[in-house]
Design an enzyme around this catalytic site. Structure first.
Site, PDB file in Angstrom:
ATOM      1  N   ASN A 281       0.971  -1.112   0.133  1.00  0.00           N
ATOM      2  CA  ASN A 281      -0.051  -0.036  -0.066  1.00  0.00           C
ATOM      3  C   ASN A 281       1.042   1.072  -0.019  1.00  0.00           C
ATOM      4  OD1 ASN A 281      -1.873   1.878   0.503  1.00  0.00           O
ATOM      5  ND2 ASN A 281      -2.259   1.441   2.618  1.00  0.00           N
TER       6      ASN A 281
ATOM      7  N   SER B   1       3.120  -1.965  10.480  1.00  0.00           N
ATOM      8  CA  SER B   1       4.549  -1.974  10.824  1.00  0.00           C
ATOM      9  C   SER B   1       5.090  -3.390  10.491  1.00  0.00           C
ATOM     10  CB  SER B   1       4.840  -1.526  12.099  1.00  0.00           C
ATOM     11  OG  SER B   1       4.714  -0.240  12.427  1.00  0.00           O
TER      12      SER B   1
ATOM     13  N   GLU C 180      -5.798  -4.532  10.386  1.00  0.00           N
ATOM     14  CA  GLU C 180      -4.498  -3.599  10.556  1.00  0.00           C
ATOM     15  C   GLU C 180      -5.078  -2.897  11.875  1.00  0.00           C
ATOM     16  OE1 GLU C 180      -2.472  -2.427   6.726  1.00  0.00           O
ATOM     17  OE2 GLU C 180      -4.207  -1.157   6.893  1.00  0.00           O
TER      18      GLU C 180
ATOM     19  N   HIS D 199      -9.584   1.533   4.381  1.00  0.00           N
ATOM     20  CA  HIS D 199      -8.393   1.793   4.970  1.00  0.00           C
ATOM     21  C   HIS D 199      -8.604   2.602   6.443  1.00  0.00           C
ATOM     22  CE1 HIS D 199      -4.072   2.837   6.049  1.00  0.00           C
ATOM     23  NE2 HIS D 199      -3.867   1.750   5.755  1.00  0.00           N
TER      24      HIS D 199
ATOM     25  N   GLU E 146      -6.994   4.984   7.548  1.00  0.00           N
ATOM     26  CA  GLU E 146      -6.534   6.494   7.069  1.00  0.00           C
ATOM     27  C   GLU E 146      -7.892   7.210   6.404  1.00  0.00           C
ATOM     28  OE1 GLU E 146      -3.038   5.566   5.396  1.00  0.00           O
ATOM     29  OE2 GLU E 146      -2.144   5.100   7.239  1.00  0.00           O
TER      30      GLU E 146
ATOM     31  N   GLY F 238       2.360   2.540  11.011  1.00  0.00           N
ATOM     32  CA  GLY F 238       3.271   3.521  10.572  1.00  0.00           C
ATOM     33  C   GLY F 238       3.862   3.978  11.924  1.00  0.00           C
TER      34      GLY F 238
ATOM     35  N   LYS G 231       0.283   4.245  -0.230  1.00  0.00           N
ATOM     36  CA  LYS G 231      -0.245   5.389   0.175  1.00  0.00           C
ATOM     37  C   LYS G 231       0.034   6.725  -0.398  1.00  0.00           C
ATOM     38  CE  LYS G 231      -0.241   3.371   4.539  1.00  0.00           C
ATOM     39  NZ  LYS G 231      -0.114   3.617   6.136  1.00  0.00           N
TER      40      LYS G 231
HETATM   41  P1  PGA Z   1       2.861   0.565   7.738  1.00  0.00           P
HETATM   42  O1  PGA Z   1       1.191   0.649   6.793  1.00  0.00           O
HETATM   43  O2  PGA Z   1       3.201  -0.812   6.969  1.00  0.00           O
HETATM   44  O3  PGA Z   1       3.530   1.382   7.305  1.00  0.00           O
HETATM   45  O4  PGA Z   1       2.360   0.419   9.282  1.00  0.00           O
HETATM   46  C1  PGA Z   1       0.388  -0.411   6.612  1.00  0.00           C
HETATM   47  C2  PGA Z   1      -0.933   0.084   6.141  1.00  0.00           C
HETATM   48  O5  PGA Z   1      -1.634   1.064   6.642  1.00  0.00           O
HETATM   49  O6  PGA Z   1      -1.540  -0.576   5.357  1.00  0.00           O
END
Ligand code: PGA
Length: 252
Positions: free
Chosen positions: A9, A214, A168, A96, A98, A174, A11
Site C-alpha cells: 500500500n 509495521s 490492521e 483503510h 486512514e 506507521g 499511500k
Molecule cells: P505500515 O502501513 O506498514 O506503514 O504500518 C500499513 C498500512 O497502513 O496498510
C-alpha cells in the site's frame, strides 16, 4: 484453499516517475524470487495506467488504494471503480483506517464501494482494525466484528468469498509498533470464527486474512507462520523494493 498474499500500500508516496521505477524494480524482483504467495502493489490513481502497462500482471497484481462510492457523475475529484478497472488494475483497498479517520468513511459508504468494486470485477482488500483506545479498553474484538458485520455481512456467500480482509490495528500502522504474532493470530482466528458463524466453515477457511501494521522483513516470517495469518498489507516497507521483497520471501 485460501491464498497467501503480500500486498503493498504505497499511500500518498512517489511521483509518477518514481512509482514507475519502483513498480518495474518490484516486478523484476518478484519474477526472480522464490516465493509462495500472490504479490500485489496498490498505488496512487495517477500511476495506475502507466504501471499497468509496465508490469506483468500474472506475477504482480495491481490495485488502487480507494475508489468512489458512486458510479459516475458530478463528484469532482473522485475516481470510480470503473475508471480503476479500465486501467487494468484488479484490486482496490477499501476502508483503510486512514480513509475512515481522515475522510469520514463509514460502513454505509463502504457497502457502496464494495458493490461497485464487484460490478467492475475488482477484488476488494477490505481493511478493519481497532484504535489504541479500543485495544486498551478491551473492546477490540467487538469493534472489529462490528466493522465486518456492518459493511460486509449483507453480501451473499459467493460475493463474500471474493473479499480479501486486512486486519490492521490502527495503533500499529506507521508507528513501528507491530502487533505481536500472538496478538495478530488471536484476532485473525476470531475473525475467521465470525465469518464461519455467518457463512460456514468452508467460506471462512477460504478467506485470506492479511495482517497490516509495521510489518517488515524482520517480523514477517513470525507473523506469517501463524495459522490464520495469510499474508500482509504493507505500507512503509513497500516503498523500498528490498524491504518489500524481504517480506514476500518470508513465504517460501
Ligand atoms: P505500515 O502501513 O506498514 O506503514 O504500518 C500499513 C498500512 O497502513 O496498510
Amino acid at each position: 484453499m485460501r491464498k497467501n498474499i503480500v500486498a503493498g500500500n504505497w499511500k500518498m508516496n512517489t511521483t509518477l516517475q518514481e512509482g514507475v521505477a519502483l513498480a518495474e524494480e518490484v516486478n523484476a524482483a518478484v519474477k526472480a524470487a522464490e516465493h509462495n504467495c500472490d504479490v500485489v502493489i496498490c498505488v496512487p490513481f495517477t500511476h495506475l495506467a502507466t504501471i499497468s502497462e509496465k508490469i506483468c500482471k500474472d506475477s504482480l497484481g495491481l490495485g488502487a488504494e480507494n475508489c468512489a462510492d458512486h458510479k459516475s457523475g458530478a463528484y469532482t475529484g473522485e475516481v470510480s471503480a470503473a475508471m480503476v478497472a479500465s486501467t487494468g488494475a484488479g484490486y482496490v483497498i477499501l476502508g483503510h483506517s486512514e480513509r475512515r479517520q481522515y475522510y469520514g468513511e463509514t460502513s454505509e459508504t463502504l457497502r457502496e464501494k464494495v458493490a461497485l468494486a464487484f460490478e467492475n470485477n475488482l477484488t476488494p482488500i477490505f481493511c478493519i482494525g481497532e484504535v489504541l483506545e479500543e485495544r486498551e479498553n478491551g473492546t477490540y474484538f467487538d469493534v472489529v466484528k462490528k466493522q465486518i458485520v456492518d459493511a460486509l455481512f449483507h453480501l451473499s456467500a459467493e460475493d463474500f468469498g471474493k473479499i480479501i480482509l486486512a486486519y490492521e490495528p490502527v495503533w500499529a500502522i506507521g508507528t513501528g509498533k507491530t502487533a505481536t504474532a500472538d496478538q495478530a493470530e488471536d484476532m485473525h482466528a476470531f475473525i475467521r470464527g465470525v465469518i464461519a458463524e455467518k457463512y460456514g466453515k468452508e467460506v471462512a477457511d477460504n478467506t485470506s486474512i492479511l495482517y497490516g501494521g509495521s510489518c517488515k522483513p524482520s517480523n514477517a516470517k513470525e507473523l506469517f507462520a501463524k495459522p490464520d495469518v495469510d499474508g500482509g498489507l504493507i505500507g512503509g516497507a513497500a516503498l523500498k523494493c528490498a524491504d518489500f521483497m524481504g517480506i514476500v520471501e518470508a513465504f517460501n
